[in-house]
Design a protein around this motif. Structure first.
Motif, mmCIF file in Angstrom:
data_model
loop_
_atom_site.group_PDB
_atom_site.id
_atom_site.type_symbol
_atom_site.label_atom_id
_atom_site.label_comp_id
_atom_site.label_asym_id
_atom_site.label_seq_id
_atom_site.Cartn_x
_atom_site.Cartn_y
_atom_site.Cartn_z
ATOM 1 N N GLU A 141 -73.545 -20.229 -42.802
ATOM 2 C CA GLU A 141 -72.243 -20.051 -42.149
ATOM 3 C C GLU A 141 -72.307 -19.115 -40.935
ATOM 4 O O GLU A 141 -71.658 -19.373 -39.922
ATOM 5 C CB GLU A 141 -71.205 -19.514 -43.155
ATOM 6 N N ASN A 145 -74.571 -21.694 -37.698
ATOM 7 C CA ASN A 145 -73.291 -22.377 -37.804
ATOM 8 C C ASN A 145 -73.180 -23.624 -36.938
ATOM 9 O O ASN A 145 -72.287 -24.433 -37.135
ATOM 10 C CB ASN A 145 -72.131 -21.414 -37.489
ATOM 11 N N GLU A 191 -71.686 -18.779 -29.758
ATOM 12 C CA GLU A 191 -71.197 -18.949 -31.136
ATOM 13 C C GLU A 191 -72.002 -18.122 -32.136
ATOM 14 O O GLU A 191 -71.878 -18.302 -33.358
ATOM 15 C CB GLU A 191 -71.222 -20.431 -31.539
ATOM 16 N N ARG B 93 -62.930 -27.008 -48.266
ATOM 17 C CA ARG B 93 -63.098 -26.039 -47.172
ATOM 18 C C ARG B 93 -61.774 -25.884 -46.438
ATOM 19 O O ARG B 93 -60.993 -26.831 -46.356
ATOM 20 C CB ARG B 93 -64.186 -26.503 -46.191
ATOM 21 N N PRO B 183 -65.332 -22.092 -48.896
ATOM 22 C CA PRO B 183 -65.883 -22.022 -47.532
ATOM 23 C C PRO B 183 -64.760 -22.097 -46.499
ATOM 24 O O PRO B 183 -63.750 -22.774 -46.712
ATOM 25 C CB PRO B 183 -66.780 -23.259 -47.446
ATOM 26 N N THR B 190 -61.605 -21.970 -26.326
ATOM 27 C CA THR B 190 -61.917 -20.770 -25.549
ATOM 28 C C THR B 190 -60.878 -20.454 -24.478
ATOM 29 O O THR B 190 -60.818 -19.323 -24.010
ATOM 30 C CB THR B 190 -63.326 -20.864 -24.920
ATOM 31 N N GLU B 191 -60.072 -21.425 -24.067
ATOM 32 C CA GLU B 191 -59.030 -21.158 -23.075
ATOM 33 C C GLU B 191 -57.656 -21.006 -23.718
ATOM 34 O O GLU B 191 -56.628 -20.970 -23.020
ATOM 35 C CB GLU B 191 -58.999 -22.263 -22.016
ATOM 36 N N THR B 193 -54.554 -19.353 -24.840
ATOM 37 C CA THR B 193 -53.877 -18.089 -24.524
ATOM 38 C C THR B 193 -52.499 -18.004 -25.179
ATOM 39 O O THR B 193 -51.642 -17.233 -24.727
ATOM 40 C CB THR B 193 -53.730 -17.885 -22.991
ATOM 41 N N HIS B 202 -58.910 -14.445 -31.954
ATOM 42 C CA HIS B 202 -60.292 -14.274 -32.366
ATOM 43 C C HIS B 202 -60.909 -13.123 -31.589
ATOM 44 O O HIS B 202 -60.719 -13.083 -30.392
ATOM 45 C CB HIS B 202 -61.071 -15.563 -32.098
ATOM 46 N N PRO B 203 -61.632 -12.165 -32.196
ATOM 47 C CA PRO B 203 -62.018 -12.133 -33.616
ATOM 48 C C PRO B 203 -61.039 -11.407 -34.533
ATOM 49 O O PRO B 203 -61.308 -11.336 -35.725
ATOM 50 C CB PRO B 203 -63.343 -11.382 -33.566
ATOM 51 N N LEU B 211 -66.690 -13.981 -44.850
ATOM 52 C CA LEU B 211 -67.723 -14.903 -44.364
ATOM 53 C C LEU B 211 -67.056 -16.185 -43.895
ATOM 54 O O LEU B 211 -66.286 -16.798 -44.637
ATOM 55 C CB LEU B 211 -68.720 -15.215 -45.488
ATOM 56 N N PHE B 212 -67.336 -16.586 -42.640
ATOM 57 C CA PHE B 212 -66.754 -17.828 -42.133
ATOM 58 C C PHE B 212 -67.697 -18.431 -41.105
ATOM 59 O O PHE B 212 -68.596 -17.760 -40.592
ATOM 60 C CB PHE B 212 -65.376 -17.576 -41.491
ATOM 61 N N ARG B 213 -67.467 -19.703 -40.797
ATOM 62 C CA ARG B 213 -68.247 -20.394 -39.768
ATOM 63 C C ARG B 213 -67.435 -20.463 -38.487
ATOM 64 O O ARG B 213 -66.325 -20.998 -38.482
ATOM 65 C CB ARG B 213 -68.573 -21.812 -40.232
ATOM 66 N N LEU B 214 -67.989 -19.959 -37.399
ATOM 67 C CA LEU B 214 -67.316 -20.049 -36.104
ATOM 68 C C LEU B 214 -67.735 -21.325 -35.380
ATOM 69 O O LEU B 214 -68.926 -21.604 -35.228
ATOM 70 C CB LEU B 214 -67.686 -18.848 -35.228
ATOM 71 N N GLN B 216 -66.663 -23.141 -31.635
ATOM 72 C CA GLN B 216 -65.879 -22.960 -30.407
ATOM 73 C C GLN B 216 -65.977 -24.204 -29.547
ATOM 74 O O GLN B 216 -67.021 -24.858 -29.512
ATOM 75 C CB GLN B 216 -66.381 -21.758 -29.601
ATOM 76 N N ARG B 240 -67.964 -30.044 -41.791
ATOM 77 C CA ARG B 240 -69.137 -30.498 -42.568
ATOM 78 C C ARG B 240 -69.646 -29.388 -43.478
ATOM 79 O O ARG B 240 -69.350 -28.221 -43.255
ATOM 80 C CB ARG B 240 -70.232 -30.964 -41.601
ATOM 81 N N ASP B 241 -70.422 -29.776 -44.483
ATOM 82 C CA ASP B 241 -70.940 -28.761 -45.417
ATOM 83 C C ASP B 241 -71.928 -27.838 -44.715
ATOM 84 O O ASP B 241 -72.465 -28.181 -43.680
ATOM 85 C CB ASP B 241 -71.622 -29.445 -46.611
ATOM 86 N N LEU C 214 -54.649 -19.460 -17.725
ATOM 87 C CA LEU C 214 -56.073 -19.147 -17.752
ATOM 88 C C LEU C 214 -56.893 -20.413 -17.540
ATOM 89 O O LEU C 214 -56.689 -21.423 -18.220
ATOM 90 C CB LEU C 214 -56.459 -18.540 -19.107
#
Lengths: 241, 241, 241
Positions: A141, A145, A191, B93, B183, B190-191, B193, B202-203, B211-214, B216, B240-241, C214
């Motif tokens: 994770e 990731n 990431e 998840r 999970p 990313t843009e 706003t 974020h963050p 615990l997490f999966r980022l 972007q 996905r797993d 942005l």
């Protein structure tokens, strides 16, 4: 054409840089991928940071390498900083790839959030041979990731037992990175969450370099597995004059 | 192949996920796009958060869904957190897509800068039926900044009156997200706003997941309108797993 | 089709916008690229900020320009803010491209880390004619980090002596940017390190705009040299209604 020495991170060996090295060689460069003392399968796992640094320093000297572009991945940032402090005359540029940047007297764990240090300590204590191992779920994770499960699993099976003392031993430097006259690059994978976003990774680590070149690419902390070609491209942008 | 349930954000209904769902179905997945209580055109606009959560919980139970990848967009993060707290055994998840992550006792407005809360309160007070509506200029500049004017206008015309009490009612949780064993993924555009960059999104929100999966991707808060294919690709990497 | 006026940054002239302007013209727009007073090769280098602003204001009036999309690059953000405060009726939108955003009474150096201001002051003092010049290594590593060495060198040779007083003179505004009713965009290059990441650039500067759009693109502070086509595409996304 340039000479690259790629220094791996914790739990890795130089062998895992092979796909990246192949791309750099295709671009005409000479590439070395040593394994740090403590990460070889038959190493005892009580190796400390000074010994780890010495092993890469010896590697450069024994192979008579000079004008080296020296890259460190993650924990490897500790190692290349120690090498640069001792033999800057053999180096052309440092590249910190999502890497730790220590000042004199700092250990890797000083740059990790305290709650994560506690987890690492508990993991190390549970083993008892000096090593620490990442649980698969944390690896999948937070470190890799951006890959699919098959790639994440295959890469996990290549990891080795990492000597925990390399994380806790403080580095001894004559010159802090910001005062080193060597050109320096910091390569961010956007990431990457091995260190939490916000106060802990770039720019908190990169700003310790003083003047440096920022290169960013999409990808996780383990782009060497998930997309070696993209990593190689970013390394070339970080390493060129 | 997996089962996705996509829970929309404020001012939306499930219908606006149709283009994204089509991409996920093309990849072989089963997709549900319910509408939260309070966002249907004939709903009274005094619905609160508990009722909103209950409506999605009921949807999962009534449709006998299990092993669900449950995604929440923006305000939808409040809703999926409440559902996960109540019926984790039906979930595989959680995916927070630019979404709020509440701890027990928090309301959505507790995660919004006070000056913006004041604006929302004034907008709600000006209507008087319990609903709040975004002015077009805020929508166009801060929510769907990556689209052309035609897309922004067309999407705006699809929005509904959102029940303001879902923003101010505190959530009641037995388990905070960081302690949930499910999970979890956090999907950042990313843009985006809709919440200001820096201390608010974020963050600051994702770190409440433990615990997490980022994952972007480029795009605004409303990538479902501006590039549904790109959003679907990112959802698959998050799910996905 | 729209009218763009592109206002350059420190050490530049309008001529260096030619490749970007060509892309905008190909898309059907009318483009002007004036040079700010103080940056022309035969200007004395004691020009201050008020004079710099006046020169662009005069340019718009003398050319009878209206409905202008006015872009400022870096230091150019000081200039377009001053112009917008004086003749908003001629403008359609402001675009701040990795640009300074001043409030009334602020100078550019008030938005730069003190250690960097000290370096600029020392560089200016060393010259004695009112100008300041960037050392090549700072330019190459921190301003144009995304280009190859040849591009970086060629661009450096085009730079001019910049009047330091434009950095230290405080701006006088009737209306701060957040209160200006003009639409505003902030265009970020994600690898821009002319100001350090973290507390100094976006979002610290952009949030002074109040409501804004942005737009982000990969690239350095000097994307006008390293990839004018990509910059032009981003400008169009920032400039459209």
């Amino acid at each position: 054409m340039s000479t690259y020495v790629l220094v791996h991170g914790a739990w890795h060996t130089g062998a895992q840089f092979a796909p990246v090295a192949a791309h750099l060689r295709q671009a005409g460069h000479t590439v070395f991928t040593p394994t740090i003392a403590g990460n070889r399968s038959d190493d005892v796992k009580t190796t400390g940071l000074a010994e780890a640094i010495q092993s890469i320093l010896d590697y450069l000297v024994e192979n008579s390498l000079s004008n080296v572009i020296l890259l460190g991945h993650s924990y490897g940032g500790m190692v290349i900083t120690g090498v640069a402090d001792r033999i800057p005359e053999r180096l052309r540029r440092l590249i910190y790839w999502v890497a730790f940047v220590p000042n004199d007297g700092e250990a890797l764990v000083d740059m990790v959030p305290p709650d994560r240090v506690a987890i690492l300590e508990a993991l190390a204590a549970g083993r008892g041979d000096g090593s620490v191992v990442l649980p698969f779920q944390v690896w999948r994770e937070a470190f890799i990731n951006d890959a699919d499960l098959e790639t994440a699993t295959r890469a996990y099976e290549l990891l080795n037992l990492h000597p925990f003392r390399t994380f806790t031993e403080k580095i001894s430097l004559r010159t802090n990175p910001a005062e080193m006259v060597l050109p320096k690059s910091y390569l961010v994978c956007t990431e990457d969450t091995a260190l939490p976003h916000g106060a802990w990774r770039h720019p908190r680590l990169s700003e310790k370099l003083g003047l440096f070149r920022l290169v960013q690419t999409t990808g996780s902390h383990e782009l060497c597995f998930s997309d070696p070609a993209r990593l190689a491209k970013a390394i070339l942008e970080a390493g060129r004059d």
